[in-house]
Design a protein around this motif. Structure first.
Motif, PDB file in Angstrom:
ATOM      1  N   ASP A  24      85.299 -24.144  28.877  1.00  0.00           N
ATOM      2  CA  ASP A  24      85.262 -23.347  27.648  1.00  0.00           C
ATOM      3  C   ASP A  24      84.813 -21.906  27.904  1.00  0.00           C
ATOM      4  OD1 ASP A  24      85.591 -23.011  24.866  1.00  0.00           O
ATOM      5  OD2 ASP A  24      83.517 -23.576  24.450  1.00  0.00           O
ATOM      6  N   GLU A  39      80.666 -17.931  33.490  1.00  0.00           N
ATOM      7  CA  GLU A  39      80.902 -19.311  33.079  1.00  0.00           C
ATOM      8  C   GLU A  39      82.061 -19.975  33.835  1.00  0.00           C
ATOM      9  OE1 GLU A  39      79.404 -18.470  28.493  1.00  0.00           O
ATOM     10  OE2 GLU A  39      81.485 -19.019  28.838  1.00  0.00           O
ATOM     11  N   GLY A  84      79.929 -20.596  25.702  1.00  0.00           N
ATOM     12  CA  GLY A  84      81.091 -21.376  25.298  1.00  0.00           C
ATOM     13  C   GLY A  84      81.919 -20.661  24.261  1.00  0.00           C
TER      14      GLY A  84
END
Length: 106
Positions: A24, A39, A84
């Protein structure tokens, strides 16, 4: 190292990459999708699914689009988006490199 979404994505935003990202980390801007380099786990799931071949591994990014590497990093410093993409919503503003691109007719 990370993956980068480059110029061909501007004004397209197909979002197939979002559907296959297991962590995500692909966020939506007004004109382009962005991969959060903090991420991204370098799995590569997004690269082959992109219909316009806009996603590249950082080291494979074509020279004419190297500015998109810094754009991917800098946009998250200015927006503060993290944690996210699905819960973040769309970013209010694109990176200046994207804003400077001519608008593609859709």
């Amino acid at each position: 190292m990370t993956y980068v979404i480059s110029q061909p994505c501007v004004d397209l935003k197909d979002k197939a990459c979002v559907d296959v990202c297991p962590v995500d980390c692909i966020y939506e801007g007004p004109r382009k999708m962005y991969i959060n380099p903090d991420e991204c786990v370098d799995c590569g799931a997004c690269e082959p699914i992109c219909p316009v071949e806009a996603i590249f591994y950082e080291d494979d990014l074509p020279d004419e689009w190297t500015g998109y590497l810094s754009a991917e990093r800098e946009v998250f410093v200015t927006t503060g988006a993290s944690g996210g993409a699905s819960g973040a919503g769309s970013m209010a503003q694109d990176h200046p490199i994207v804003e400077g691109e001519p608008v593609k007719a859709g």
